[in-house]
Design a protein around this motif. Structure first.
Motif, PDB file in Angstrom:
ATOM      1  N   ASP A 164       8.002  -3.400  -0.272  1.00  0.00           N
ATOM      2  CA  ASP A 164       7.168  -3.571   0.905  1.00  0.00           C
ATOM      3  C   ASP A 164       7.540  -4.847   1.642  1.00  0.00           C
ATOM      4  OD1 ASP A 164       5.416  -1.301   0.376  1.00  0.00           O
ATOM      5  OD2 ASP A 164       4.629  -2.480  -1.286  1.00  0.00           O
TER       6      ASP A 164
ATOM      7  N   LYS B  16       5.752  -7.265   4.663  1.00  0.00           N
ATOM      8  CA  LYS B  16       4.541  -7.483   5.437  1.00  0.00           C
ATOM      9  C   LYS B  16       4.641  -8.819   6.170  1.00  0.00           C
ATOM     10  CE  LYS B  16      -0.459  -7.405   4.898  1.00  0.00           C
ATOM     11  NZ  LYS B  16      -1.568  -7.269   3.952  1.00  0.00           N
TER      12      LYS B  16
ATOM     13  N   LYS C 204       7.434   0.090  -4.624  1.00  0.00           N
ATOM     14  CA  LYS C 204       7.204  -1.362  -4.659  1.00  0.00           C
ATOM     15  C   LYS C 204       8.171  -2.161  -3.782  1.00  0.00           C
ATOM     16  CE  LYS C 204       5.114  -1.227  -9.188  1.00  0.00           C
ATOM     17  NZ  LYS C 204       5.146  -1.679 -10.567  1.00  0.00           N
TER      18      LYS C 204
ATOM     19  N   ASN D  22       6.879   0.094   4.376  1.00  0.00           N
ATOM     20  CA  ASN D  22       7.044   0.513   2.993  1.00  0.00           C
ATOM     21  C   ASN D  22       8.357   1.275   2.892  1.00  0.00           C
ATOM     22  OD1 ASN D  22       6.684   2.900   0.916  1.00  0.00           O
ATOM     23  ND2 ASN D  22       5.516   1.140   0.190  1.00  0.00           N
TER      24      ASN D  22
END
Length: 159
Positions: free
Chosen positions: A114, A116, A112, A108
């Motif tokens: 991010d 992954k 907003k 993170n």
């Protein structure tokens, strides 16, 4: 004769129940002890140390601590001020000396922003205990000895 049967039957039943409970407790405590030092526990500790950005501690759980330490330090420095969150999603013990695991890596970088991804690794029982087979791609996809990870901030050009 009452509803519960004879006294002898109740005593035998109580003894049998106590024996089953003792066996269950003994087997459960062995399982807990095994997990705390076993392959799955090493993988869980590895992810917890990465989340804390403890590259030195995490690298000691690998088969190549010096290489892992250098790579982890570079990734943490390169992706600063990002916050990592690694989680084991699956563990498969193949035999008494090898296991496979999958994990999700997430970073993170603020509001907003991010990143992954999914990763796979191997854990093996060596002479020093369970160790994660070191590969830089275990931390960031496609990372190797010639690549680094770095957060690059880009700003839109004014119109």
């Amino acid at each position: 004769m009452d509803v519960w049967g004879s006294r002898r039957f109740r005593i035998r039943g109580a003894i049998a129940l106590a024996g089953v409970a003792a066996i269950a407790i003994a087997m459960g405590s062995c399982g807990i002890r095994d997990r705390s030092t076993g392959a799955e526990a090493v993988v869980e500790r590895f992810t917890a140390l990465i989340d804390k950005k403890d590259y030195d501690g995490a690298s000691r759980l690998t088969s190549y601590p010096a290489g892992a330490s250098a790579t982890l330090k570079q990734v943490f420095d390169g992706l600063a001020p990002g916050k990592p969150d690694y989680r084991v999603t699956q563990f498969i013990g193949l035999d008494g000396t090898t296991g496979l695991f999958s994990m999700t890596g997430a970073w993170n970088f603020g509001d907003k922003r991010d990143w992954k991804y999914d990763l796979n690794g191997t854990v093996r029982k060596l002479s020093v205990g369970w160790r994660i087979s070191w590969d830089p791609a275990l931390i960031v996809p496609q990372l190797d000895a010639k690549r680094t990870a770095k957060l690059v901030r880009t700003y839109a050009q004014p119109s």
